[in-house]
Structure formats: structure tokens, C-alpha cells
Design an enzyme around this catalytic site. Structure first.
Site, mmCIF file in Angstrom:
data_model
loop_
_atom_site.group_PDB
_atom_site.id
_atom_site.type_symbol
_atom_site.label_atom_id
_atom_site.label_comp_id
_atom_site.label_asym_id
_atom_site.label_seq_id
_atom_site.Cartn_x
_atom_site.Cartn_y
_atom_site.Cartn_z
ATOM 1 N N GLY A 31 0.802 -1.224 0.000
ATOM 2 C CA GLY A 31 0.000 0.000 0.000
ATOM 3 C C GLY A 31 0.830 1.267 0.000
ATOM 4 N N LEU A 33 0.330 3.593 -2.172
ATOM 5 C CA LEU A 33 0.680 3.392 -3.578
ATOM 6 C C LEU A 33 1.179 4.675 -4.235
ATOM 7 C CD1 LEU A 33 -2.214 1.046 -4.761
ATOM 8 C CD2 LEU A 33 -0.013 0.451 -3.735
ATOM 9 N N HIS A 37 4.213 1.564 -8.129
ATOM 10 C CA HIS A 37 3.238 0.459 -8.017
ATOM 11 C C HIS A 37 2.309 0.447 -9.234
ATOM 12 C CE1 HIS A 37 3.851 1.342 -3.532
ATOM 13 N NE2 HIS A 37 4.217 0.086 -3.625
ATOM 14 N N GLN A 61 7.749 -9.440 7.806
ATOM 15 C CA GLN A 61 8.948 -9.036 7.067
ATOM 16 C C GLN A 61 9.614 -7.797 7.657
ATOM 17 O OE1 GLN A 61 6.637 -8.336 3.333
ATOM 18 N NE2 GLN A 61 8.120 -6.687 3.011
ATOM 19 N N GLN A 149 12.075 -3.597 -9.970
ATOM 20 C CA GLN A 149 13.528 -3.742 -9.832
ATOM 21 C C GLN A 149 14.077 -2.940 -8.645
ATOM 22 O OE1 GLN A 149 16.100 -2.715 -13.258
ATOM 23 N NE2 GLN A 149 17.694 -2.433 -11.700
ATOM 24 N N ASP A 151 13.420 -3.222 -5.730
ATOM 25 C CA ASP A 151 13.769 -4.198 -4.687
ATOM 26 C C ASP A 151 14.499 -5.366 -5.361
ATOM 27 O OD1 ASP A 151 12.266 -3.122 -2.165
ATOM 28 O OD2 ASP A 151 10.892 -2.892 -3.837
ATOM 29 N N GLN A 154 15.005 -8.612 -3.506
ATOM 30 C CA GLN A 154 13.693 -9.237 -3.275
ATOM 31 C C GLN A 154 13.231 -9.981 -4.529
ATOM 32 O OE1 GLN A 154 10.286 -7.542 -0.906
ATOM 33 N NE2 GLN A 154 9.635 -6.901 -2.929
ATOM 34 N N SER A 189 7.176 4.092 -0.777
ATOM 35 C CA SER A 189 6.163 4.480 0.214
ATOM 36 C C SER A 189 6.820 5.201 1.381
ATOM 37 C CB SER A 189 5.416 3.243 0.713
ATOM 38 O OG SER A 189 4.881 2.543 -0.383
ATOM 39 N N ARG A 190 8.049 4.782 1.710
ATOM 40 C CA ARG A 190 8.736 5.401 2.852
ATOM 41 C C ARG A 190 9.108 6.857 2.585
ATOM 42 N NH1 ARG A 190 10.491 0.062 3.153
ATOM 43 N NH2 ARG A 190 10.045 -0.957 5.153
HETATM 44 P P1 AMP Z 1 5.966 -2.433 -1.657
HETATM 45 O O1 AMP Z 1 4.589 -1.895 -1.534
HETATM 46 O O2 AMP Z 1 7.042 -1.466 -1.304
HETATM 47 O O3 AMP Z 1 6.118 -3.782 -1.000
HETATM 48 O O4 AMP Z 1 6.196 -2.697 -3.202
HETATM 49 C C1 AMP Z 1 5.311 -3.494 -3.951
HETATM 50 C C2 AMP Z 1 5.923 -3.744 -5.311
HETATM 51 O O5 AMP Z 1 6.124 -2.485 -5.976
HETATM 52 C C3 AMP Z 1 7.297 -4.412 -5.220
HETATM 53 O O6 AMP Z 1 7.411 -5.375 -6.269
HETATM 54 C C4 AMP Z 1 8.238 -3.257 -5.424
HETATM 55 O O7 AMP Z 1 9.494 -3.634 -5.956
HETATM 56 C C5 AMP Z 1 7.463 -2.402 -6.413
HETATM 57 N N1 AMP Z 1 7.951 -1.027 -6.365
HETATM 58 C C6 AMP Z 1 8.147 -0.268 -5.264
HETATM 59 N N2 AMP Z 1 8.672 0.932 -5.603
HETATM 60 C C7 AMP Z 1 8.813 0.918 -6.947
HETATM 61 C C8 AMP Z 1 9.314 1.849 -7.906
HETATM 62 N N3 AMP Z 1 9.792 3.043 -7.540
HETATM 63 N N4 AMP Z 1 9.310 1.498 -9.218
HETATM 64 C C9 AMP Z 1 8.842 0.291 -9.601
HETATM 65 N N5 AMP Z 1 8.356 -0.635 -8.756
HETATM 66 C C10 AMP Z 1 8.348 -0.345 -7.452
#
Ligand code: AMP
Length: 280
Positions: A31, A33, A37, A61, A149, A151, A154, A189-190
């Protein structure tokens, strides 16, 4: 967009869609977003008949209780963005839905991925990621899974998970490029937690990666790592690591003839930011 809180309803809905020979794309998130995302949702929309997004701030996690407690929640705004992006189904499970009473966590063999870089600095983090993704994949059973990418490690962990579940022939992993703000800061998100001054300092992370890429031809990787760490430290960061690694194994680069990636994790006060860049 249909909202699901229960896995059984979501799974039934998706089975019905599959019977119509539709392909399912899945975007798991925590979330808060942003356009990063949404780029995953858009990619899924282009390649599938049904796109499912999940929002679940997965407690297992987080290796830092404060980070979990302060993780941003912006649900109304998230729903609006997903509606605008044309997402078909949003899964909003409770903690009990993902980890019902009696749930027993498996232990996942992630090899060195668990001991280098993020694995080293966030003990238990990737086990938690595997727990939640394992559960979500059981429930959604997608044809395509979309990850960012941003992450990098991950993505490798989830690729390992999919192989260990013997799902590599049924689930196709799609890794999408990192979306950035105009000043280069990787969307995250951070970032919502950064003060104005921290937000101004934060793009130095991306600049340190670009500098590393420029220096690669002329400079030893260890010196690049040291210089980048000093560059960020001078700008107020506490650096966990700045590493140039083999892009396929994440082991230290050593020689420069293979595919390389620079990865960085650094704190501004108590906010931890990560980023990476393929160097060749
Ligand atoms: P999160 O909500 O941070 O767990 O991220 C959910 C998905 O969105 C993960 O696959 C992340 O790698 C991807 N994501 C997060 N930030 C970005 C970004 N700046 N660009 C592309 N994908 C992202």
C-alpha cells in the site's frame, strides 16, 4: 474494481475467470501506492485479462518494530489510484487471513541471498517476504507476477521461492524498471515519511549510483564503493552498504567482466532507503 477481504471469495472469483480462459496478473504491495506500483498494474493490464492487486502490510517481514508501526497507510487514496488505473480486483486481507491460527511458518532455503546485503542488515526479512508471497501465490495463483527492480534482491528471493515451490512453469515473473521522481529519487512508500530537508537530501542516493556507473571503467570496484559511502556520509546518510555485486548472484563483483549491479541502503535519521542500478 471488486474488493475482497477473504481469500476464499477471491480464489473462487479467479477460478471462474480462469474457466473463461482468462490470464491473471498479480501485483502484491504493502500500500501507500505511488506511480511505481501503478506502473506494475499498467503492465499487468496490458498482458492479462484480470489484474489483481493486494495491499497487506506484512508484519513478518519487518525486522524493526518502529518501521512497521510507522509504515504509511493511505487506503482511500490507494483505492482511487487503483480504480483510475483500471485494476480489476483488490485483495485486502486481514492478518488472520494470511496467517490463520495454527499457521506454521516454513523455512525457505534462500542460499547466500539471505546473508548478503539486505539479508545481512535485515535478519529474517526475506523469510517474512517468502511467507507472505507463498500464501498470496496460493490464493491468487497468477499466470504473471509483477515486481519492481527497485527491490532488486527481493526479486531474486521471489524467483528462488517460485522455483522452490516448483511453480516456475506456471507463474511468469515480470520485473519492471524502477520509477523515479524528477530528481532521480526512487519512488517509495517510505518517502512519505521524509521531512522537507531529508527529501531534498534523498536524491543523493541515485546520484551516488550514477557516479559509480561513470567511474566503473577507470576505477577499482572497492574504491568506488568507498567513495560512494563517503559521498553519502558527507550528505548526512548513515550507510548500511554501497556494494557493487555480480548482477546474477549478488556476490561481491571482484572482476568487472560480468554483469554488475550497484546496490545501496542508507538511512536518513530513522528512515531507511534502498536503491540500485545496473552498471553494464
Ligand atoms: P511495496 O509496496 O514497497 O512492498 O512494493 C510493492 C511492489 O512495488 C514491489 O514489487 C516493489 O518492488 C514495487 N515497487 C516499489 N517501488 C517501486 C518503484 N519506484 N518502481 C517500480 N516498482 C516499485
Amino acid at each position: 474494481m471488486i474488493l475482497f477481504k477473504q481469500a476464499s471469495s477471491l480464489t473462487n472469483y479467479l477460478l471462474q475467470q480462469k474457466n473463461k480462459s482468462g490470464k491473471t496478473g498479480f501485483v502484491p504491495t504493502m500500500g501507500a501506492l505511488h506511480a511505481g506500483h501503478l506502473s506494475l498494474v499498467t503492465a499487468s493490464k496490458q498482458q492479462n485479462d484480470i489484474t489483481v492487486c493486494s495491499i497487506f502490510v506484512n508484519p513478518t517481514q519487518f525486522n524493526n518494530a518502529d518501521d512497521f508501526a510507522k509504515y504509511p497507510v493511505t487506503l482511500e487514496n490507494d483505492i482511487e489510484q487503483l480504480l483510475a488505473a483500471g485494476c480489476d480486483a483488490l485483495f485486502l486481507p486481514s492478518k488472520d487471513e494470511i496467517y490463520p491460527p495454527g499457521y506454521r511458518a516454513k523455512s525457505y532455503d534462500l542460499g547466500v541471498l539471505e546473508t548478503v546485503l539486505e539479508g545481512r542488515y535485515r535478519p529474517g526479512h526475506f523469510q517474512g517476504v517468502c511467507q507472505v508471497v507463498d500464501r498470496l501465490l496460493e490464493m491468487v495463483n497468477p499466470d504473471n507476477l509483477y515486481l519492481g527492480q527497485k527491490d532488486y534482491q527481493q526479486c531474486m528471493v521471489i524467483e528462488t521461492l517460485i522455483k522452490s515451490l516448483h511453480k516456475q512453469d506456471s507463474i511468469h515473473l515480470n520485473i519492471r524498471p524502477t520509477q523515479r521522481e524528477d530528481d532521480g529519487l526512487a519512488m517509495s512508500s517510505r518517502n512519505l515519511r521524509l521531512t522537507q530537508a531529508q527529501r531534498q537530501a534523498a536524491p543523493a542516493i541515485y546520484r551516488s549510483l550514477l557516479r559509480a556507473k561513470e567511474e566503473l571503467l577507470a576505477t577499482e570496484t572497492e574504491k568506488i564503493e568507498k567513495d560512494a559511502t563517503a559521498y553519502l556520509t558527507d550528505r548526512g546518510f548513515a550507510v548500511d552498504y554501497f556494494a557493487i555485486a555480480d548482477a546474477e548472484t549478488l556476490l561481491p563483483a571482484g572482476k568487472k567482466n560480468g554483469p554488475l549491479v550497484a546496490l545501496v541502503a542508507a538511512h536518513l535519521d530513522n528512515i531507511r532507503l534502498i536503491d540500485n542500478l545496473r552498471l553494464n
